[in-house]
Design an enzyme around this catalytic site. Sequence first.
Site, PDB file in Angstrom:
ATOM      1  N   HIS A  16       0.851  -1.173   0.000  1.00  0.00           N
ATOM      2  CA  HIS A  16       0.000   0.000   0.000  1.00  0.00           C
ATOM      3  C   HIS A  16       0.895   1.233   0.000  1.00  0.00           C
ATOM      4  CE1 HIS A  16      -2.974   2.659   1.991  1.00  0.00           C
ATOM      5  NE2 HIS A  16      -3.872   1.833   1.474  1.00  0.00           N
ATOM      6  N   SER A 224      -7.557   3.909   2.008  1.00  0.00           N
ATOM      7  CA  SER A 224      -7.741   2.464   2.053  1.00  0.00           C
ATOM      8  C   SER A 224      -7.364   1.881   0.697  1.00  0.00           C
ATOM      9  CB  SER A 224      -9.194   2.121   2.371  1.00  0.00           C
ATOM     10  OG  SER A 224      -9.950   2.117   1.184  1.00  0.00           O
ATOM     11  N   LYS A 225      -7.304   0.560   0.632  1.00  0.00           N
ATOM     12  CA  LYS A 225      -6.856  -0.073  -0.614  1.00  0.00           C
ATOM     13  C   LYS A 225      -7.814   0.165  -1.778  1.00  0.00           C
ATOM     14  CE  LYS A 225      -8.710  -4.607   0.510  1.00  0.00           C
ATOM     15  NZ  LYS A 225      -8.537  -5.428   1.658  1.00  0.00           N
ATOM     16  N   ARG A 226      -9.018   0.612  -1.459  1.00  0.00           N
ATOM     17  CA  ARG A 226      -9.976   0.869  -2.533  1.00  0.00           C
ATOM     18  C   ARG A 226      -9.790   2.247  -3.164  1.00  0.00           C
ATOM     19  NH1 ARG A 226     -12.183  -2.456   0.874  1.00  0.00           N
ATOM     20  NH2 ARG A 226     -12.468  -0.811   2.413  1.00  0.00           N
ATOM     21  N   ASP A 227      -9.016   3.111  -2.494  1.00  0.00           N
ATOM     22  CA  ASP A 227      -8.828   4.455  -3.039  1.00  0.00           C
ATOM     23  C   ASP A 227      -7.882   4.446  -4.238  1.00  0.00           C
ATOM     24  OD1 ASP A 227     -10.398   6.079  -1.292  1.00  0.00           O
ATOM     25  OD2 ASP A 227      -8.945   5.655   0.300  1.00  0.00           O
TER      26      ASP A 227
END
Length: 450
Positions: A16, A224-227
Amino acid sequence: MSVRTRFAPSPTGFLHIGGARTALYNWLYARHHGGQFILRVEDTDAERSTTESMQIILDGLEWLGLDWDEGPGVGGDRGPYNQSERVAIYDRYLSRLEEAGLVYEDEGAIRFRVPDKEFTVHDEVCGDVTTNLKAAGSRRYDAELKKEVEANPDFVIKRPNGGYIFHFVNVVDDIEMGITHVIRGEDHLSNTPKHLALFEAFGVEPPVFAHIPLNLNPSGTKMSKRDQGALIHEYRESGFLADAVNNYMALLGWSGKEDQDVFSMEELIGKFDLSGITKSNSKFDFEKCKWVNAEHLKQLSPAALLEASRPFLEKAGLPVDDDRIPAALELARDRVQLLSEIPAIIETIFVDLPTYDPSSVEKVKSREGAAEAVSALREGLEQVEDWSDDAIKAGIVAGAESLGVKMGALMFPCRVGVMGSTSGADLVPVLSLLGKEVVLRRLSGFSEML
Ligand code: GLU
């Protein structure tokens, strides 16, 4: 004493941007001081740690060029560097605490006896933070009561199943690996008093601590990893240069003394210091990240630009080894932010026929005298002999003069007729790369469309 920093990822997911930034700061600090950068794998959580995740983290660090002096694949005399292989060392350290009467068993777990005293973290970024772990107590979530309840402040260092807990192995390894500076995310600041208590119990001077503020997404919450922009492998795939990503990550929480946004790796190594780490949270800005990438693209040597573009050219089916590719890349580099945008700009040079954009063609058609313009252009260019940029321009001017118009009036139909649309690289160098025969053939074909 030589500086020794470490990056200590838990292999439970992707690399990340927050973790990569931590790795970068540790790497830069070690390189700045001519010290060592160690990679330690914190894989004590057997259920969540995976080899796939570790591989993604290793690949990401390698791509970024954050090479480690000790760690997986490299070795070193303080190994092994995977915590799952260091149990004998942890057992030895636990015996020391047992002998000193600093631990006790509680329902199968081993708890560390927290001393009733204040511990002050002298943090290089956050300042002094003082805590009395005993007086502050501890809280845990009670699933039955569905709320937090008072808990024993003596924290668990070994689970009933025999697994060691993060705080304990983290400190033991920092001692065993001779870590002098711990640079990590601010989310670990609240753990640090526990770590100080353990350092004291082992009679070891703690390292210097620097906790980096969080990296927030544009809406101000923890990234977050979705960003967008969260995962390092996606940068590579979408056409970023590793040094540009490092540059942008450096700016996400650090600034040099001068007003400067674009840094080479050498400059970052030279200028990076803990005092430049910002005290407030940073906000991720994908547009700025792309801008930094564009600046790095402009500075690449022709050979480096070719190497970096290679996978994207191959993917687009362009002839990477064609003699005209280096010149084509020069036409594209100032117009793109990402390597992945290059093929669309230059492909017209390498195809049989351009892809005609209907609205651009319509625009040409709607102009009065379009067909005459294209045939005058063709005639002007037909006269050109040496096919250099200057001679091509002169050919266009000659065509324009024969119609009694300015050169600019022919540029637009010429661009659409030869390149297929109004966008793309500069016209004259593209004509030059295409060669006279192809240009004349495309213009003839275009005349028939009008
Ligand atoms: N394994 C921990 C993490 O990934 C590292 C903590 C540390 O750097 O001390 O957050």
